[in-house]
Each structure stands twice: as structure tokens, then as C-alpha cells.
Design an enzyme around this catalytic site. Structure first.
Site, short mmCIF file in Angstrom:
data_model
loop_
_atom_site.label_atom_id
_atom_site.label_comp_id
_atom_site.label_asym_id
_atom_site.label_seq_id
_atom_site.Cartn_x
_atom_site.Cartn_y
_atom_site.Cartn_z
N ARG A 56 -3.19 -7.92 -18.17
CA ARG A 56 -2.42 -8.69 -17.51
C ARG A 56 -3.42 -7.84 -16.09
O ARG A 56 -4.60 -7.26 -16.13
CB ARG A 56 -1.14 -7.87 -17.21
N GLY A 57 -2.34 -8.86 -14.92
CA GLY A 57 -3.15 -8.14 -14.05
C GLY A 57 -3.69 -10.02 -13.28
O GLY A 57 -4.97 -9.52 -14.08
N ARG A 98 0.95 -18.33 -18.21
CA ARG A 98 1.29 -17.44 -16.44
C ARG A 98 1.42 -18.49 -15.32
O ARG A 98 -0.37 -18.60 -15.20
CB ARG A 98 0.49 -15.91 -16.38
N GLN A 207 4.04 -0.53 -14.52
CA GLN A 207 2.53 -1.57 -15.04
C GLN A 207 2.34 0.63 -13.98
O GLN A 207 1.16 0.68 -13.96
CB GLN A 207 2.31 -2.42 -14.42
N ASP A 248 -2.07 -11.84 -6.63
CA ASP A 248 -2.09 -12.49 -7.55
C ASP A 248 -2.24 -13.73 -7.28
O ASP A 248 -2.37 -14.75 -7.53
CB ASP A 248 -0.76 -12.92 -8.64
N ASN A 258 2.29 -10.53 -4.82
CA ASN A 258 2.08 -9.89 -6.16
C ASN A 258 3.29 -8.73 -6.22
O ASN A 258 4.59 -9.57 -6.60
CB ASN A 258 1.54 -8.52 -5.40
N LYS A 259 3.51 -7.92 -7.80
CA LYS A 259 4.60 -7.71 -8.26
C LYS A 259 5.36 -7.77 -7.43
O LYS A 259 5.62 -6.96 -6.43
CB LYS A 259 3.93 -6.04 -8.93
C1 LIG Z 1 -6.14 -6.84 -9.30
S1 LIG Z 1 -3.92 -7.14 -10.03
C2 LIG Z 1 -3.30 -7.37 -8.48
C3 LIG Z 1 -2.17 -8.04 -9.55
O1 LIG Z 1 -2.30 -9.35 -10.51
C4 LIG Z 1 -1.28 -7.23 -10.05
O2 LIG Z 1 -0.63 -6.16 -8.29
C5 LIG Z 1 0.13 -7.50 -10.28
O3 LIG Z 1 0.98 -7.53 -9.45
C6 LIG Z 1 -0.08 -7.53 -11.95
O4 LIG Z 1 1.33 -7.97 -12.25
P1 LIG Z 1 1.18 -8.17 -13.99
O5 LIG Z 1 2.32 -9.13 -14.42
O6 LIG Z 1 1.24 -6.95 -14.81
O7 LIG Z 1 0.19 -8.90 -14.08
#
Ligand SMILES: CSC[C@@H](O)[C@@H](O)C(=O)COP(=O)(O)O
Length: 361
Positions: A56-57, A98, A207, A248, A258-259
Site C-alpha cells: 500500500r501507499g 485501487r 497505518q 495519493d 491523501n488518507k
Molecule cells: C508515500 S505514500 C502517500 C499516500 O499513499 C499515503 O499517505 C496514503 O494515504 C496511503 O493510503 P493507503 O490506503 O494505506 O494506501
């Protein structure tokens, strides 16, 4: 799917590794309890790992999907029918795993562009080799890009011994290596500009509590985990002097997806006059999107909200809203740190200038 358990001592803190037609992923759903690797020899296993957040990320899922496409290419090389058509079917499935992080489609499109550029007379074997080289280049560049982001970002922390707050995990785990927001933190820590990190736990999947805290502890960087609803009070008490997060997808006007929870942190930072920084590579910018309004927001399984570590924490059958991301409007963002430098408002102008300097992006 082969699963390998490693002792801590032999695990490099990298999210993935490619060797001999096999993608090895560090299974992030098991951290911090166990360090478990997933061996992917089938592109479907990679797709499932992305869906399940085992990898993820934004940058990490882009690179993993690129390797997934290589696995797909190996699989279909002897199939009936048109190789390129079948490859594009695999690419579409990988892309759909995703929806929010644009690095995923960026990486897949970059891989497909390699195929388009090759002469149509080229053998399937040569196409696969070119795809493998491109996936390896995407992975290698990620580390270099993050190092550059880190250097530009660390310089923003002008005092020594500052405390910063971060949300979710934008570290080595969320990239191929080193991280974006956590890359900046790593660099600033090594220069003594940062002395402590407050990590939001980041409900519902933790996370921050599981991954950011794990990474920082591995590096001996002082980290304090707080629940998401504590961020405002921590700011009010003067315990943090800056916020830094990853992204993201970034729209042309500087709106940042972002998250989920990032928007709330940005609002709180504004209220407390604390700078709010976003660290992201150019592959996270979506130049086709004018504003954040158009960014697709992934909604995930309600069970992520109704259960906590597998135990029900809501009445059965209750309605749930579970968006995995939110969009922080550009006016709440102090600066966006990229591998080409620090962008300041207006982001539209800054992005235009960057495009001109680079002769298009
Ligand atoms: C360098 S990672 C940046 C983002 O991808 C991160 O902050 C994030 O929101 C990740 O979400 P996730 O759902 O855990 O994939």
C-alpha cells in the site's frame, strides 16, 4: 502464493524486491506483529495484495503493479491471440485494484508506453525484457526521487529540535524505499532539525500506529503515537511545529487527496498557525485534473470500521461510511515538496513554471 516469515535481522526495510520472475512483498497487514513476505509469481497475487493493502501507499502500489504486469507478460507469452491485446487486459485489471492513487495508473501507462514505442516486428521475448527493465527503472527511480524530496523538504525545517506530526504512513513501506513524508523526516532527523514525530494512529486501518511507528522505531527516531482525535489538542499545547504528509493524487490547483483524516489535520494546522507540508513525487500529480473535486475517492469494506482487530465494535447492521481518502483544499497547504523543488501557492502557476523549465513533463 508462497508466504515466508523472516527474522527481523534479515529484513531490509524495503517494501518489495524483484528477483528471477518473482516479486517479494513485505506484507504490511501483518506489521508490526510479524515480518512476513509474500512471494508473487502470478500477477493476480499482486493484484490481490494491492486490493488487500498487503502492499500500500501510492508509489509502492505503482511499482508493484509494474512488476505485476511483467508477471502477466511472462504468463501470456505463449497464449493464443494478440500478445499486446492480452497484456492490455492484464494492465486494466491491475489499474482497477485501487482508484485514488494516481501512481498506479501512471506506472501502468508508463509500462504500456514502452510496448507502444517498440517496433511491431520485435519478438515477444524482447518486449518482456523491455517491460522488466522499465519496472526495475520505476523502482530504482523511486528511491532517488525520494532522496531528492528529502533534501528539499528537510531544508524547510529551519530550526533545530522541532516536533512534527504526520498522518498515515508515507514512509519506506509506502514507496519502494525511504519514503516521501517520512523521507523528509529521516533527512531532517539526521540533520538534527527534527527531534520527535507525532504519528496519528490513522483509523480505521492504523497505518500510523502500526507502520509509521514501526518504521521510525526501527530507525531509532523518537515517535509518539496519538489517536486521531488528539491531534488538535497536541497542536493547541504547542507540541508540534509542523505537519508533513504524503499524497495519493494532486490536482492542477494543488488540491491533495491523501488518507482519510488528512483534511481534518490540515484544518487544525491552519487554526493553530502551523505549516502544513505535502511531500510527493511528480508521479502523484494528475495533470488531467483541474481540481480535487474530480478525484475518485475509494470507499472500502464497512467491516474496516465496524470491527477493531477482528472484534465487533459497533451494533450489528449499523450504517457505515468508509471513504479511504479525503481531499485537502490547496489553500490549507503551505507547500508541496517534489523532487524538483518546493512548490508554493499558487500551485497552478508553480506547476506551469515547472512544466516550462522541464519542456513539458
Ligand atoms: C508515500 S505514500 C502517500 C499516500 O499513499 C499515503 O499517505 C496514503 O494515504 C496511503 O493510503 P493507503 O490506503 O494505506 O494506501
Amino acid at each position: 502464493m508462497a508466504v515466508l516469515n523472516y527474522s527481523k535481522a534479515v529484513v531490509p526495510m524495503k517494501s518489495m524486491n524483484w528477483n528471477n520472475q518473482c516479486l517479494t512483498l513485505l506484507n504490511q497487514t501483518c506489521l508490526p506483529q510479524a515480518v512476513q513476505m509474500i512471494e508473487c509469481k502470478d500477477w493476480r497475487v499482486v493484484a490481490e495484495a494491492i486490493r488487500r493493502l498487503e502492499v500500500r501507499g501510492a508509489p509502492a502500489i505503482g511499482a508493484a503493479a509494474a512488476f505485476g504486469l511483467v508477471l502477466g507478460a511472462y504468463e501470456i507469452q505463449n497464449d493464443q491471440g494478440d500478445f499486446e491485446h492480452n497484456l492490455r487486459l492484464v494492465a486494466e485489471e491491475l489499474k482497477e485494484t485501487r482508484p485514488t492513487a494516481v501512481n498506479l495508473s501512471w506506472a501502468i501507462d508508463r509500462m504500456l508506453a514502452v510496448v507502444s514505442r517498440l517496433d511491431s516486428a520485435v519478438s515477444t521475448g524482447a518486449i518482456i525484457q523491455a517491460l522488466e527493465e522499465e519496472a526495475l527503472a520505476i523502482a530504482a527511480e523511486d528511491r532517488q526521487v525520494n532522496k531528492r524530496i528529502a533534501e528539499f523538504g528537510a531544508a524547510l525545517f529551519e530550526q533545530t529540535g522541532m516536533s512534527v506530526l504526520t498522518h498515515c504512513n508515507a514512509g519506506a513501506l509506502a514507496t519502494v524505499d525511504f519514503g516521501t513524508a517520512l523521507g523528509v523526516i529521516r533527512q531532517a532527523w539526521s540533520e538534527k532539525r527534527i527531534s520527535r514525530v507525532y504519528a496519528d494512529e490513522t483509523r480505521p486501518l492504523l497505518q500510523g500506529a502500526r507502520l509509521t511507528a514501526w518504521e521510525l522505531k526501527e530507525d531509532n527516531i523518537p515517535v509518539t503515537v496519538i489517536t486521531d482525535n488528539m491531534a488538535g489538542w497536541v497542536m493547541k499545547k504547542g507540541m508540534v511545529q509542523a505537519v508533513i504528509v504524503g499524497a495519493d493524487r494532486i490536482a492542477l490547483n494543488g488540491d491533495v487527496a491523501n488518507k482519510i483524516g488528512t483534511y481534518s489535520v490540515a484544518v487544525l494546522a491552519k487554526q493553530h498557525h502551523i505549516p502544513f507540508y505535502v511531500a510527493a513525487p511528480l508521479s502523484t500529480f494528475d495533470f488531467s485534473m483541474e481540481t480535487g473535486e474530480d478525484i475518485p475517492i475509494e470507499e472500502r469494506n464497512p467491516e474496516e470500521v465496524t470491527t477493531f482487530c477482528g472484534i465487533a465494535c459497533t451494533p450489528a447492521g449499523v450504517d457505515v461510511f468508509n471513504p479511504a481518502f479525503d481531499v485537502t483544499p490547496h489553500h490549507l497547504i503551505t507547500a508541496i515538496i517534489t523532487e524538483y523543488g518546493v512548490l508554493r501557492p499558487s500551485y497552478r502557476n508553480a506547476i506551469d513554471q515547472l512544466k516550462q523549465q522541464r519542456g513539458g513533463i
